[in-house]
Design an enzyme around this catalytic site. Structure first.
Site, PDB file in Angstrom:
ATOM      1  N   ILE A 149       0.911  -1.143   0.000  1.00  0.00           N
ATOM      2  CA  ILE A 149       0.000   0.000   0.000  1.00  0.00           C
ATOM      3  C   ILE A 149       0.955   1.198   0.000  1.00  0.00           C
ATOM      4  O   ILE A 149       1.482   1.575   1.038  1.00  0.00           O
ATOM      5  CB  ILE A 149      -0.939  -0.010   1.219  1.00  0.00           C
ATOM      6  CG1 ILE A 149      -1.780  -1.284   1.230  1.00  0.00           C
ATOM      7  CG2 ILE A 149      -1.825   1.243   1.204  1.00  0.00           C
ATOM      8  CD1 ILE A 149      -2.691  -1.427   2.446  1.00  0.00           C
ATOM      9  N   PRO A 150       1.218   1.767  -1.180  1.00  0.00           N
ATOM     10  CA  PRO A 150       2.398   2.618  -1.395  1.00  0.00           C
ATOM     11  C   PRO A 150       2.285   4.056  -0.877  1.00  0.00           C
ATOM     12  O   PRO A 150       2.273   5.014  -1.650  1.00  0.00           O
ATOM     13  CB  PRO A 150       2.546   2.587  -2.917  1.00  0.00           C
ATOM     14  CG  PRO A 150       1.140   2.461  -3.408  1.00  0.00           C
ATOM     15  CD  PRO A 150       0.457   1.570  -2.405  1.00  0.00           C
ATOM     16  N   CYS A 151       2.289   4.220   0.431  1.00  0.00           N
ATOM     17  CA  CYS A 151       2.220   5.560   1.020  1.00  0.00           C
ATOM     18  C   CYS A 151       3.470   6.372   0.713  1.00  0.00           C
ATOM     19  O   CYS A 151       3.437   7.604   0.792  1.00  0.00           O
ATOM     20  CB  CYS A 151       1.956   5.477   2.521  1.00  0.00           C
ATOM     21  SG  CYS A 151       3.070   4.398   3.419  1.00  0.00           S
ATOM     22  N   HIS A 152       4.552   5.724   0.317  1.00  0.00           N
ATOM     23  CA  HIS A 152       5.774   6.461  -0.049  1.00  0.00           C
ATOM     24  C   HIS A 152       5.578   7.275  -1.322  1.00  0.00           C
ATOM     25  O   HIS A 152       6.356   8.171  -1.601  1.00  0.00           O
ATOM     26  CB  HIS A 152       6.964   5.495  -0.197  1.00  0.00           C
ATOM     27  CG  HIS A 152       6.814   4.502  -1.301  1.00  0.00           C
ATOM     28  ND1 HIS A 152       6.077   3.345  -1.157  1.00  0.00           N
ATOM     29  CD2 HIS A 152       7.294   4.495  -2.572  1.00  0.00           C
ATOM     30  CE1 HIS A 152       6.115   2.655  -2.283  1.00  0.00           C
ATOM     31  NE2 HIS A 152       6.848   3.337  -3.164  1.00  0.00           N
TER      32      HIS A 152
END
Length: 185
Positions: A136-139
């Site tokens: 879950i690519p919060c970056h």
């Protein structure tokens, strides 16, 4: 009480903690993250389970796919996920998963994506509560001005991940990183 299988794993981006429950990944996060206790307690409480250091097929597959991602050989993960949070948080996390490899978005755009433009701060908080980082690519979330904003693994790691995805290059341990974004926090 049920168990959440966890494992610690050292990588080129830091030491991670993986967790699985009911044959799904529920945790992929930085081991020494400032919010570690808060995130862990939310997962344990939500699943009514405790952490047990034990390996399983989901954790092995997560390690394999993460290694492929860090080496530039994987752009998408195919691990079954179990998101533990409020309905609002899950909605934000689903929107995050639509931010594709090599691209970025903003908190404002995420708020628009979930049809709640006024919820920018709540979206930012949900982003920060994400317990399944990288997948879950919060970056991939940056400030509206193009600058880097907070990340559980720290801004230097965020820069490395964005560079990896932008250039699709292998991360090295001693690489010097050029600045990504308009301002250096």
């Amino acid at each position: 009480m049920d168990n959440i299988n966890i494992q610690y794993y050292k990588t080129k981006i830091g030491e991670l903690i993986f967790g699985s429950f009911d044959d799904k990944l529920c945790l992929l996060d930085f081991r020494y993250r400032r919010m570690r206790t808060t995130v862990d307690n939310r997962i344990k409480s939500g699943l009514k389970a405790e952490f047990v250091e034990q390996n399983d097929e989901i954790l092995e597959n997560t390690r394999k796919q993460l290694d492929e991602y860090i080496s530039g050989g994987r752009k998408k993960f195919d691990i079954p996920l179990l998101m533990v949070g409020t309905d609002f948080q899950k909605n934000v996390w689903e929107a995050l998963m639509k931010v594709t490899y090599g691209t970025t978005s903003t908190y404002l755009q995420l708020a628009k994506d979930i049809n709640n433009e006024k919820a920018v701060r709540a979206v930012a908080n949900a982003n920060g509560a994400n317990s399944i980082g990288l997948i879950i690519p919060c970056h991939r979330i940056i400030g509206s001005d193009g600058g880097l904003v907070g990340y559980g693994g720290g801004l230097p790691v965020k820069k490395r991940l964005l560079k990896l995805e932008k250039e699709n290059t292998v991360l090295s341990d001693d690489e010097k990183y050029s600045f990504i974004g308009k301002r250096d926090p």
